[in-house]
Design a protein around this motif. Structure first.
Motif, PDB file in Angstrom:
ATOM      1  N   PRO A 101      -2.029   0.583  12.423  1.00  0.00           N
ATOM      2  CA  PRO A 101      -1.421   1.636  11.624  1.00  0.00           C
ATOM      3  C   PRO A 101      -0.316   2.352  12.391  1.00  0.00           C
ATOM      4  CG  PRO A 101      -3.808   1.738  11.477  1.00  0.00           C
ATOM      5  CD  PRO A 101      -3.478   0.756  12.551  1.00  0.00           C
ATOM      6  N   ALA A 161      -6.922   0.334   3.019  1.00  0.00           N
ATOM      7  CA  ALA A 161      -6.493  -0.164   4.327  1.00  0.00           C
ATOM      8  C   ALA A 161      -7.379  -1.313   4.790  1.00  0.00           C
ATOM      9  CB  ALA A 161      -6.519   0.975   5.345  1.00  0.00           C
ATOM     10  N   THR A 201       0.847  -1.183   0.000  1.00  0.00           N
ATOM     11  CA  THR A 201       0.000   0.000   0.000  1.00  0.00           C
ATOM     12  C   THR A 201       0.887   1.239   0.000  1.00  0.00           C
ATOM     13  OG1 THR A 201      -0.110   0.057   2.418  1.00  0.00           O
ATOM     14  CG2 THR A 201      -1.893  -1.097   1.267  1.00  0.00           C
TER      15      THR A 201
END
Length: 310
Positions: free
Chosen positions: A300, A283, A274
């Motif tokens: 994250p 995500a 990503t």
């Protein structure tokens, strides 16, 4: 340059044959040849070495192939967005997912319905492309997530390992090696091997070459094919021994034995990629893929993974 020029370049680069590229694009071979010549003329350089027996990429062609994939992905994204706007949809977004050949398509297929349930207004566009093209497209912002293959050294994307895949040999049941439970590179030294083209998965090819070098063996690839089904067909026809990865096999090909390779460098990591700041749908898909692969859902963080991805 126009779309047909880019499509012709990519098809010939992956097929390494103008006739097969034309059939894949449902166009005449002269049309494909003319499109490639026009593109070469506009760029001022040759994309292919051509002989009566062989077609291969020049250095220029190999350098530009990921950019051509990314440009086509951008064009498809533009068309999707344009159609949505023309239909009056000004709220929906598009998530383009680049996935390299030989990665776990079944894993992606299991996760996409769940993503659609969570984001019904998002148009999801899966795009097959080599991992080098996935990297280029991620950095250009033309795709939101990618699945590919990794080794050490390239920066600029976030990457998490989905699975560690083992190289496997496809061997006819009547072959002298068919009764083995594992095979080493040394046992395949100088054997006639069939595998994927380097320009589709350079990382896997380099990893396989490393396994043979470490084992003191000779790697002799006599034919390449862009799908495991094509490799299996050549093996069944007696052309040689096929090399693939576990995730590419969704069933055991009839009449063939599937034998894992053993030894150093006989595995490769499949990764989900990503950008540093992925969109919410990207995500979410990353987390779904990691969960489906059996890994923990990542928390994250502001850090960016450093990987060399091919």
């Amino acid at each position: 340059m126009d779309r047909i020029e880019l499509e012709a370049f990519v098809a010939v680069a992956e097929e390494l044959h103008f006739g097969r590229a034309a059939a894949r694009l449902h166009r005449g071979q002269p049309t494909v040849s003319d499109a490639v010549r026009r593109l070469e003329s506009s760029l001022g350089g040759r994309l292919f070495h051509r002989t009566s027996r062989r077609v291969s990429l020049t250095d220029l062609g190999a350098e530009l192939l990921p950019d051509a994939h990314a440009a086509l992905a951008q064009l498809r994204r533009f068309q999707q967005r344009g159609r949505a706007l023309a239909a009056g949809d000004r709220t929906g977004t598009t998530l383009v997912v680049g996935h390299a050949e030989y990665t776990g398509h079944q894993l992606l297929l299991r996760c996409l319905p769940q993503l659609r349930e969570r984001f019904p207004d998002v148009t999801i566009v899966p795009e097959p492309m080599p991992t080098t093209a996935v990297l280029t497209a991620l950095r250009a912002g033309t795709i939101g997530l990618g699945i590919g293959w990794a080794s050490d050294g390239v920066t600029g994307v976030r990457a998490r390992v989905l699975s560690t895949e083992r190289f496997t040999a496809l061997v006819p049941e009547a072959h002298p090696l068919a009764d083995r439970t594992e095979l080493s590179a040394a046992e395949l030294s100088a054997a006639a091997l069939l595998t994927w083209p380097h320009q589709i998965n350079s990382g896997l090819c380099d990893r396989l070459l490393s396994a043979f070098r470490i084992g003191g063996a000779d790697l002799r690839i006599i034919r390449t094919a862009d799908s495991v089904q094509a490799i299996a067909a050549h093996v069944a026809a007696g052309t040689g021994i096929g090399i693939t990865v576990e995730s590419a096999l969704d069933h055991r090909p009839p009449g063939l034995r599937v034998i894992p390779l053993t030894g150093p460098s006989t595995t490769a990591d499949q990764v989900v990629l990503t950008p540093a700041d992925p969109s919410e749908p990207a995500a979410a898909l990353r987390d779904l893929l990691l969960h489906a692969a059996g890994g923990a859902v990542p928390t994250p963080t502001p850090t960016t993974a450093t990987l060399r991805v091919e």
